[in-house]
Design a protein around this motif. Structure first.
Motif, PDB file in Angstrom:
ATOM      1  N   SER A 150      24.969  12.291  77.064  1.00 31.51           N
ATOM      2  CA  SER A 150      26.256  12.780  76.579  1.00 31.51           C
ATOM      3  C   SER A 150      26.193  14.280  76.299  1.00 31.51           C
ATOM      4  O   SER A 150      27.099  15.044  76.661  1.00 31.51           O
ATOM      5  N   PHE A 315      29.867   5.469  79.826  1.00 28.24           N
ATOM      6  CA  PHE A 315      30.652   6.694  79.872  1.00 28.24           C
ATOM      7  C   PHE A 315      32.069   6.476  80.371  1.00 28.24           C
ATOM      8  O   PHE A 315      32.557   7.145  81.267  1.00 28.24           O
ATOM      9  N   TYR A 318      33.786  10.573  77.626  1.00 19.36           N
ATOM     10  CA  TYR A 318      32.851  11.694  77.559  1.00 19.36           C
ATOM     11  C   TYR A 318      33.088  12.526  76.301  1.00 19.36           C
ATOM     12  O   TYR A 318      32.160  13.096  75.745  1.00 19.36           O
ATOM     13  N   PHE A 321      32.271  14.386  72.467  1.00 19.24           N
ATOM     14  CA  PHE A 321      30.888  13.963  72.716  1.00 19.24           C
ATOM     15  C   PHE A 321      30.157  13.608  71.428  1.00 19.24           C
ATOM     16  O   PHE A 321      29.322  12.708  71.397  1.00 19.24           O
TER      17      PHE A 321
END
Length: 483
Positions: A150, A315, A318, A321
């Motif tokens: 990430s 994911f 995204y 984060f």
């Protein structure tokens, strides 16, 4: 008060059996074992820790395979089945003739169904538990690696191939579990289970919140009543396999019967353990179902038929984060606690057998108290058998996780094989035997309908997991886990 010889004993009658304890000795229970201190909330925390795994985040994928009608219906149906059969199992905790406690699931089966069923139950239960701890090592490493990925995606862009090795994270998980494995028993796991349960609510809430935000913003993708549609990219056969896997994922997401008796054995004798356990079942399964519905439905609404296998590590999101990282951190902390909840029955099996075989051995029985100062809370005890045996078990489990990174497919198969006998078959058969329900009566037919339906689901899920395992073996490389 009633006098026996030179000692006074207090006898308390309760529906769950007789509790006899010696005046001035509050540390022992009616059978001479350490006094139980568990209650409704500690039992609920243990169940939630066991039942809400990171698999909750794959329910959006499951609903996507089945569609709105079948997906939601499956969640509700298996919630009801689990709650019902768990109640039947809770009533079998005390032996039907003597009223004495059964400390483990297999002892309950032995006293209600006999030696043959006892052996069958033991094999299935411990294979399932061993599989769970190996699977949790892999799953925790996936979430830890997802945090690194990430950050990589945030820094370098979403299109960059951020490859991460899971091996260091698996080894780190193993080292931590060596230390935590020295927690003596379920009675001492309450704080760890409470923390793990809070973590499960944390990452589930983040997953639900991110999915809901995507739906509200109008970016939700197309959904259908029947789920993923057959077309150029999906054959009818693949659609069928996916539906089987989805049914299995949802059914197994409610599984915790393999440790239900061990959790019930932590409860105080008054109020009756079975009544408290049934309330804990209701609290835990209701809470779990609410989160499952939100994760499954909101996740499907957000991603539609393209829902990822895991909302956080796959994911689907995204950004932000830092929130995705926080959720994956919660998953890791939860799995750290869940690992110990599932491992405790395995530890107890070996240690209790050793104590029975070598009752005078200091290596097996002696406890060495360590600590700083006079504060009791700062002290802990070391037993050499516990130290060596449990550390060895964790090392072997970690090695298997490193050796077989596709073990989650094997775990799915073990779950398919363990779900029906442990969650459905044994509780129902014990209930029939205990209440002497005659064949071909309406009650007997109803119970067998539940039994046969769940068997079919387990067989279908096993077929789906075998197909997934076959695909994984074609790409298998030992000790190489790069994603």
């Amino acid at each position: 008060m009633q006098k026996f010889g030179d000692q006074n004993f207090q006898i308390e009658g309760c529906e769950s059996g007789l509790e006899i304890h010696k005046d001035g000795n509050e540390e022992q229970d009616d059978d001479g074992k350490p006094r139980r201190t568990g209650n409704l909330w500690t039992a609920s925390a243990h169940i939630i820790t066991a039942i809400i795994g990171s698999g909750v985040l794959s329910l959006a994928w499951g609903v996507a395979q089945l569609g709105w009608i079948a997906g939601v219906s499956t969640l509700v149906i298996f919630s009801g089945i689990t709650l019902y059969t768990s109640g039947l199992l809770a009533d079998c905790y005390r032996s039907p003739v003597t009223g004495t406690r059964n400390y483990t699931y297999k002892e309950v089966v032995k006293n209600n169904l006999g030696q043959v069923m006892y052996m069958a139950c033991a094999i299935v239960q411990y294979a399932n538990l061993c599989g769970m701890v190996v699977g949790y090592t892999i799953t925790a490493s996936i979430s830890m690696a997802a945090i690194q990925k990430s950050d990589c995606f945030h820094t370098r862009g979403h299109e960059v191939a951020c490859k991460v090795s899971h091996n260091p994270y698996m080894i780190g998980m193993g080292i931590l579990q060596i230390f935590l494995s020295q927690i003596p028993n379920f009675h001492k796991l309450s704080i760890l289970s409470v923390v793990a349960a809070i973590m499960s609510f944390g990452y589930s809430s983040i997953g639900v919140g991110l999915a809901l935000a995507k739906v509200i913003s109008g970016k939700g993708e197309r959904t259908t009543l029947t789920g993923v549609e057959v077309g150029i990219s999906l054959s009818a056969a693949d659609k069928t396999w996916r539906m089987f896997s989805a049914l299995g994922d949802i059914a197994f997401a409610y599984t915790y019967s393999q440790i239900l008796v061990e959790i019930q054995d932590t409860l105080k004798a008054t109020p009756p353990e079975n009544k408290v356990m049934k309330k804990a079942n209701i609290v835990a399964v209701s809470t779990t179902t609410a989160f499952y519905m939100m994760c499954g439905c909101f996740g499907y609404a957000a991603f539609g038929n393209n829902a990822p296998g895991n909302l956080l590590t796959g994911f689907g999101f995204y950004e932000p984060f830092w929130l995705v990282d926080l959720a994956n951190g919660f998953i890791v902390l939860h799995l750290v606690g869940a690992y110990q909840v599932f491992a405790q029955p395995i530890y107890s099996l070996v240690e209790s057998s050793a104590k029975t075989k070598w009752p005078k051995s200091k290596f097996v029985n002696e406890e060495y108290v360590l600590g700083i100062g006079s504060n009791e809370r700062s002290k802990f005890s070391i037993n050499f058998l516990r130290l060596i045996w449990r550390s060895s078990f964790v090392i072997v489990a970690t090695f298997l996780a490193l050796l077989m990174p596709f073990f989650n497919d094997i775990l799915a198969f073990l779950g398919a094989m363990g779900y029906w006998p442990l969650t459905v078959y044994f509780p129902i058969e014990m209930y029939i035997a205990k209440n002497r329900i005659k064949r071909w009566t309406w009650r007997w037919l109803g119970l067998q309908l539940i039994n046969s339906t769940c068997l079919l689901v387990a067989v279908a899920a096993a077929c789906g997991s075998i197909q997934g395992l076959n695909k994984s073996l074609k790409m298998y490389k030992p000790f190489e886990v790069m994603e």
